[in-house]
Design an enzyme around this catalytic site. Sequence first.
Site, PDB file in Angstrom:
ATOM      1  N   TYR A   1       8.515   6.572  10.580  1.00 46.18           N
ATOM      2  CA  TYR A   1       7.279   6.279  11.306  1.00 46.18           C
ATOM      3  C   TYR A   1       7.270   4.826  11.791  1.00 46.18           C
ATOM      4  O   TYR A   1       6.923   4.549  12.949  1.00 46.18           O
ATOM      5  CB  TYR A   1       6.071   6.544  10.410  1.00 46.18           C
ATOM      6  CG  TYR A   1       4.753   6.336  11.104  1.00 46.18           C
ATOM      7  CD1 TYR A   1       4.257   7.281  11.994  1.00 46.18           C
ATOM      8  CD2 TYR A   1       4.001   5.181  10.882  1.00 46.18           C
ATOM      9  CE1 TYR A   1       3.046   7.095  12.648  1.00 46.18           C
ATOM     10  CE2 TYR A   1       2.797   4.985  11.532  1.00 46.18           C
ATOM     11  CZ  TYR A   1       2.323   5.942  12.413  1.00 46.18           C
ATOM     12  OH  TYR A   1       1.129   5.731  13.057  1.00 46.18           O
TER      13      TYR A   1
ATOM     14  N   LYS B   1       7.120   3.597  15.723  1.00 49.56           N
ATOM     15  CA  LYS B   1       6.085   2.735  16.281  1.00 49.56           C
ATOM     16  C   LYS B   1       6.692   1.464  16.880  1.00 49.56           C
ATOM     17  O   LYS B   1       6.197   0.932  17.888  1.00 49.56           O
ATOM     18  CB  LYS B   1       5.041   2.404  15.217  1.00 49.56           C
ATOM     19  CG  LYS B   1       4.155   3.600  14.876  1.00 49.56           C
ATOM     20  CD  LYS B   1       3.400   4.090  16.098  1.00 49.56           C
ATOM     21  CE  LYS B   1       2.531   5.294  15.827  1.00 49.56           C
ATOM     22  NZ  LYS B   1       1.790   5.747  17.023  1.00 49.56           N
TER      23      LYS B   1
END
Length: 263
Positions: free
Chosen positions: A147, A151
């Site tokens: 994750y 990002k």
Amino acid sequence: MGIGEATARALAKAGANLILLSRSEDKLTKLTDDLSKRYPQIKVIYRTADVGNYDEVDTAVDSSAKELGGIDILINNAGLALGAPNAFHNLKISDIQTMISTNVNGPMYVAHSVLNRSMLSRKAGTIINVTSVTGLEVPPFTGEAVYHSNKAAQEAFTNSLRNELSGTNIRVLALRPGVVAGHFHAQRIGHDQSQYDEFLEGYTPLIANDVAEAAVYMLSQPLNVSIKALDVVPSAQRSLTVFDRQWNERNGQWVKALHEGHF
């Protein structure tokens, strides 16, 4: 309520026509009907598509742009975190692939289609990529490697795309939420209620409406002004890893003093 729905509601209130894009037709139908009844002066349409499938995305964008006569604003909000709190080497490869498909491919696919189907021909528009403060700092949890890197990729994509669109009036902006109460953060720490409660102890997280209002603020600037990146976090979230867990207590004291006329 998630950030996507809250943003749709905030933009509808501001008078914008809307194209809603998601995989869940049930949710799209319900939201479209509600917004159309609340705001009869605007047009709200929806399309179902998996943002990780370019053909589905492009078909949806093409038909929507034709129906509404163009797309002026794109808000890339799709985000997914799976497998936490498992460390990277314990994640399922299928989960890794799904996160990359949604978090990295998705924003690129939607932006590519919107640019080619609408914005580039007019050389105008605004793209907001909803990234995260985790794109800039390493998260304090295990299970965040994919994750976090996703990002960070969104941040890099936003900055590079902005440069590549020189010569147009297309703005490319990043909106970076911090801790937002709801299913998403519960998911990231494994749906363990005690862990979730401990994570939020001593401060008040954002709610989806806070992020939506930040998006509206960015969009409300005159076209010659770009809020290139905006972090919107709980005041107690001093950084990604430092939480001021006495914030609520001190803030309550301040509010009480204000009401009693001590300021």
